[in-house]
Design an enzyme around this catalytic site. Structure first.
Site, PDB file in Angstrom:
ATOM      1  N   GLU A 120       0.825  -1.209   0.000  1.00  0.00           N
ATOM      2  CA  GLU A 120       0.000   0.000   0.000  1.00  0.00           C
ATOM      3  C   GLU A 120       0.862   1.262   0.000  1.00  0.00           C
ATOM      4  O   GLU A 120       1.936   1.277   0.601  1.00  0.00           O
ATOM      5  CB  GLU A 120      -0.889   0.022   1.256  1.00  0.00           C
ATOM      6  CG  GLU A 120      -1.860  -1.145   1.329  1.00  0.00           C
ATOM      7  CD  GLU A 120      -2.772  -1.098   2.551  1.00  0.00           C
ATOM      8  OE1 GLU A 120      -2.778  -0.063   3.264  1.00  0.00           O
ATOM      9  OE2 GLU A 120      -3.471  -2.086   2.781  1.00  0.00           O
ATOM     10  N   GLU A 187      -8.590   1.098  -4.791  1.00  0.00           N
ATOM     11  CA  GLU A 187      -9.696   0.695  -3.921  1.00  0.00           C
ATOM     12  C   GLU A 187     -10.532   1.912  -3.541  1.00  0.00           C
ATOM     13  O   GLU A 187     -10.002   2.915  -3.040  1.00  0.00           O
ATOM     14  CB  GLU A 187      -9.141   0.025  -2.654  1.00  0.00           C
ATOM     15  CG  GLU A 187     -10.256  -0.383  -1.693  1.00  0.00           C
ATOM     16  CD  GLU A 187      -9.777  -1.186  -0.495  1.00  0.00           C
ATOM     17  OE1 GLU A 187      -8.589  -1.568  -0.447  1.00  0.00           O
ATOM     18  OE2 GLU A 187     -10.614  -1.451   0.397  1.00  0.00           O
TER      19      GLU A 187
END
Ligand code: KIV
Length: 285
Positions: A120, A187
């Site tokens: 991430e 996302e």
């Protein structure tokens, strides 16, 4: 007859992207679910650190350790030997340094048989992506809602809503691509932002989760898809079959049948031959 599958590789996935064929991808954390996914022909699996919530019952992904990830990723690989398997780098397994990132990415490859890793973060994580790629390990970035940063993002909510924040995501995606990322997962960002990022991607594929229909591929959380995470059903998920309900009904019926003496039935146990039983009684005096 069971169809014989060949191993899904990165060149195969890039070929599908070039042909504009959308790719479905799912999370998976265990052997039996991996076996189902392999049988169903799923080509790409993410062993997400979401397993901290879906499998281990934590409230966030932060407590997940490398050991948890390796154990679950190995089980998934045993169940799905041909999928393109992506291991998700857990909290603090890569943030501190390039060296740490490369060593832990290497563990996914060597110990769990993964084909790539995901981590991430935006431009600040580009050096980690570069170091991992330079070590010969395909790396995928993750932007938008990044659950490991949920405290600074202010909760599980849509990201990149304003023009300025959307621009940061576009720039971050390009920074990850320039650092060697083979893919970027977006996302929970607006659909048109996802489209812009995809249109600008030259050498990497864009996966979407809750980010509309435009990405090269879609990711869904397996537990959301089958009603297996009772705490919460996010808007971005669709229930394709309610396995949770089937399991709950089965558990209630099991209890009822045991209490009523209906289970086990004759076909569920083994009898002993009369002469052996008589012999046992004699031995016992
Ligand atoms: O851990 C995970 O499953 C993920 C998805 C939410 C993208 O990172």
């Amino acid at each position: 007859m069971t169809e014989v599958r060949t191993k899904i590789t990165l060149p195969y996935l890039f070929d599908k992207v070039a042909k504009r064929e959308r790719r479905p991808c799912l999370t998976c954390y265990d052997y039996p679910s991996a076996d189902f996914q392999e049988q169903a022909g799923i080509e790409m699996i993410l062993v997400g650190d979401s397993l901290g919530m879906t499998m281990l019952g934590y409230d966030s992904t932060l407590p997940v350790k490398m050991e948890d990830m390796i154990r679950h990723a190995s089980a998934v690989r045993r169940g799905a030997p041909n999928v393109f398997l992506v291991g998700d780098m857990p909290y603090m397994s890569y943030q501190a340094s390039n060296e740490l990132a490369v060593l832990n990415a290497g563990r996914f490859m060597a110990e769990a048989g993964c084909d790539a890793i995901k981590l991430e973060g935006g431009a600040a994580m580009a050096p980690r992506i570069r170091a991992i790629s330079d070590a010969g390990i395909p790396a995928i970035g993750h932007l938008g809602l990044t659950p490991q940063s949920v405290a600074s993002l202010g909760g599980f909510r849509l990201q990149g809503k304003s023009a300025a924040l959307a621009k940061t995501i576009v720039d971050d995606a390009k920074a990850l691509e320039m650092a060697g990322a083979v893919g970027v997962l977006l996302e929970l960002v607006p659909d048109r932002l996802c489209k812009v990022v995809k249109e600008r991607a030259e050498n990497c594929f864009i996966m979407g989760l809750g980010s509309g229909p435009h990405a090269h591929g879609q990711l869904l959380i397996y537990h959301d898809m089958f009603g297996l995470y009772p705490k919460f059903k996010p808007k971005m998920a669709k229930v394709f079959g309610n396995a949770g309900e089937v399991i709950l009904n089965g558990l209630k019926t099991y209890q009822d049948e045991v209490k009523a003496g209906k289970f086990p039935a004759r076909e569920n146990w083994f009898a002993m031959q009369d002469e052996e039983f008589d012999g046992l009684m004699k031995l016992l005096g």
